[in-house]
Design an enzyme around this catalytic site. Structure first.
Site, PDB file in Angstrom:
ATOM      1  N   SER A  52      -7.029  -0.500  -6.604  1.00 57.00           N
ATOM      2  CA  SER A  52      -6.835   0.125  -5.307  1.00 57.00           C
ATOM      3  C   SER A  52      -7.787   1.299  -5.176  1.00 57.00           C
ATOM      4  O   SER A  52      -7.913   2.121  -6.080  1.00 57.00           O
ATOM      5  CB  SER A  52      -5.395   0.614  -5.167  1.00 57.00           C
ATOM      6  OG  SER A  52      -5.264   1.404  -4.012  1.00 57.00           O
ATOM      7  N   ALA A  53      -8.472   1.387  -4.056  1.00 54.32           N
ATOM      8  CA  ALA A  53      -9.421   2.480  -3.845  1.00 54.32           C
ATOM      9  C   ALA A  53      -8.734   3.832  -3.905  1.00 54.32           C
ATOM     10  O   ALA A  53      -9.355   4.836  -4.219  1.00 54.32           O
ATOM     11  CB  ALA A  53     -10.119   2.313  -2.500  1.00 54.32           C
ATOM     12  N   CYS A  54      -7.444   3.857  -3.599  1.00 53.45           N
ATOM     13  CA  CYS A  54      -6.698   5.122  -3.617  1.00 53.45           C
ATOM     14  C   CYS A  54      -6.491   5.634  -5.039  1.00 53.45           C
ATOM     15  O   CYS A  54      -6.083   6.760  -5.231  1.00 53.45           O
ATOM     16  CB  CYS A  54      -5.333   4.927  -2.948  1.00 53.45           C
ATOM     17  SG  CYS A  54      -5.444   4.399  -1.226  1.00 53.45           S
ATOM     18  N   HIS A  55      -6.764   4.799  -6.042  1.00 58.74           N
ATOM     19  CA  HIS A  55      -6.506   5.193  -7.421  1.00 58.74           C
ATOM     20  C   HIS A  55      -7.740   5.007  -8.314  1.00 58.74           C
ATOM     21  O   HIS A  55      -7.632   4.868  -9.510  1.00 58.74           O
ATOM     22  CB  HIS A  55      -5.349   4.373  -8.003  1.00 58.74           C
ATOM     23  CG  HIS A  55      -4.080   4.520  -7.226  1.00 58.74           C
ATOM     24  ND1 HIS A  55      -3.681   3.611  -6.286  1.00 58.74           N
ATOM     25  CD2 HIS A  55      -3.137   5.488  -7.241  1.00 58.74           C
ATOM     26  CE1 HIS A  55      -2.528   3.999  -5.754  1.00 58.74           C
ATOM     27  NE2 HIS A  55      -2.183   5.129  -6.311  1.00 58.74           N
ATOM     28  N   HIS A  83       0.846  -1.190   0.000  1.00 57.58           N
ATOM     29  CA  HIS A  83       0.000   0.000   0.000  1.00 57.58           C
ATOM     30  C   HIS A  83       0.883   1.242   0.000  1.00 57.58           C
ATOM     31  O   HIS A  83       2.026   1.214   0.457  1.00 57.58           O
ATOM     32  CB  HIS A  83      -0.906  -0.020   1.239  1.00 57.58           C
ATOM     33  CG  HIS A  83      -1.961   1.025   1.242  1.00 57.58           C
ATOM     34  ND1 HIS A  83      -1.762   2.282   1.776  1.00 57.58           N
ATOM     35  CD2 HIS A  83      -3.247   1.014   0.786  1.00 57.58           C
ATOM     36  CE1 HIS A  83      -2.869   2.988   1.644  1.00 57.58           C
ATOM     37  NE2 HIS A  83      -3.786   2.247   1.046  1.00 57.58           N
TER      38      HIS A  83
END
Length: 405
Positions: free
Chosen positions: A344-347, A110
């Site tokens: 990934s939720a961050c992207h 992560h």
């Protein structure tokens, strides 16, 4: 709108909401105060600490509450480097040549691990080795981790489960292998695992894993958006405070404790402790049914599941629907009745293939079409049916658009 992004975040469990409400009423005092209101808040915090510890088989004295997984991960990294520097000062008196601290990690961590490591490397403060995923088995191989260790290695940090593919890493085997090689070195190696995606889905026991530090993030297992950090034998002077100030958390983390959120985290951990098997079975049933329906509706030749390891989280399905114009972000954008992630939720929304999937040796075109569907404790087959039928419609519409171009 049906929700299928439980790896990104989870709703608060009803029991957690009630515990937070109660704490807002009875736990409003400053936990550092000695009068009744403060003592009541302190009691609630310590009960929560016990619950978190019991959830992962730890001693309550080794649990520190943090703002979340990112803080916990950063804290471990910087503490390992600080501890290494302190040991170098003592060893320099014997004439040893100084070498920068070295850290072993993986190519699929992560950002809350990879970003601070990259920052340290860019500043010339540490050397980093990233162990790749084994292409054959789709996991990190313990012998590859051992091969990366150097005499100046101070930290091995490897996630317990990957947030995009759901791949579970062999942390226990890695820890054992590192301990064997550590015995041949003149310094100790801290072993850390980011277990944010694992808690609430699979059993997690720090003693069985053999780790020194472990990260928890409440919002991944139906708790509030705070976290906790496990540090083995916390008071042995090899760990260092990250936030200085009033001496809260037994001097490890300054700042007046957020009592209601800590209570909520403790309740979420207690639920995991008591009902983990039920949660796992329910999520695995919905995920397996999803994969069966995907194959049934689209055909095995037209989809590929991107987790190649048999060791995977019970709720995670990373799947690519093959074909031109079926990029994951387009599929998610055109869905009206459900929400999920493109990786990934961050992207989310990023049109480029996930770097994590590429690191798992997923082909670029396949990775570009990937969507991550993660189920929850209460996801049912009727919801899965609705998801798959809308996916079918979205894909058909996208194919029609491509044909017209």
């Amino acid at each position: 709108m049906l929700y299928f992004d439980f790896n990104a975040t989870t709703p608060l469990a009803d029991e957690v909401i009630e515990s937070i409400k109660d704490a807002l009423t009875v736990g409003w005092g400053n936990p550092s105060s000695k009068y009744d209101a403060g003592l009541q808040a302190r009691m609630l915090i310590e009960e929560a600490r016990n619950n978190v510890a019991a959830c992962i088989g730890a001693a309550s004295r080794d649990i520190i509450f943090t703002s979340g997984g990112s803080e916990s991960n950063n804290w471990v990294i910087y503490s390992a480097v600080e501890n290494y520097e302190a040991s170098c000062i003592s060893r320099s008196e014997s004439g040893e040549t100084y070498r920068k601290p070295h850290i072993v990690t993986t190519t699929v961590e992560h950002d809350s691990i990879s970003a601070p490591l990259q920052a340290l490397e860019n500043k010339g403060k540490a050397d980093i080795t990233k162990v790749p995923i084994n292409k054959t088995i789709g996991e990190i191989v313990p012998s590859d981790v051992v091969a990366a260790i150097q005499p100046n290695t101070c930290l091995v940090t490897i996630m317990m489960a990957n947030n995009e593919t759901g791949t579970i890493m062999p942390i226990r085997e890695i820890s054992s292998a590192v301990r064997r090689i550590e015995n041949k070195l003149s310094s100790s190696i801290m072993i850390h695992t980011d277990a944010a995606q694992a808690i609430g889905k699979i059993p997690v026991n720090v003693n069985e894993l053999g780790v020194d530090c472990l990260t928890l993030a409440g919002h991944k297992f139906y708790g509030p958006r705070i976290g906790a950090l496990y540090v083995k034998n916390l008071n042995n002077k090899t760990f260092h405070p990250f936030i200085l100030g009033g001496g809260q958390e037994n001097g490890w983390r300054a700042g007046t404790e957020n009592t209601p959120m800590i209570v909520g985290l403790g309740k979420a951990a207690a639920l995991v402790r008591d009902y983990l098997n039920d949660y796992t079975v329910a999520m695995e049933d919905s995920r397996d049914y999803l994969e069966i329906k995907m194959a049934e509706i689209f055909g095995n030749k037209n989809i590929t599941f991107n987790c190649k390891s048999p060791n995977k989280l019970p709720n995670t399905c990373n799947v690519s629907i093959l074909g031109k114009g079926l990029e994951g972000y387009k599929v998610v954008k055109n869905a009206k009745g459900f929400c999920c992630s493109t990786g990934s939720a961050c992207h989310s929304g990023n049109c480029e293939p996930s770097k994590i999937l590429l690191s798992f040796h997923v082909g670029k075109d396949v990775a570009r079409n990937a969507i991550r569907i993660s189920t929850g404790r209460h996801t049912n087959r009727k919801q899965i049916d609705s998801l798959v039928m809308e996916l079918r419609k979205v894909v058909d519409d996208l194919k029609t658009t491509v044909e017209k171009e």
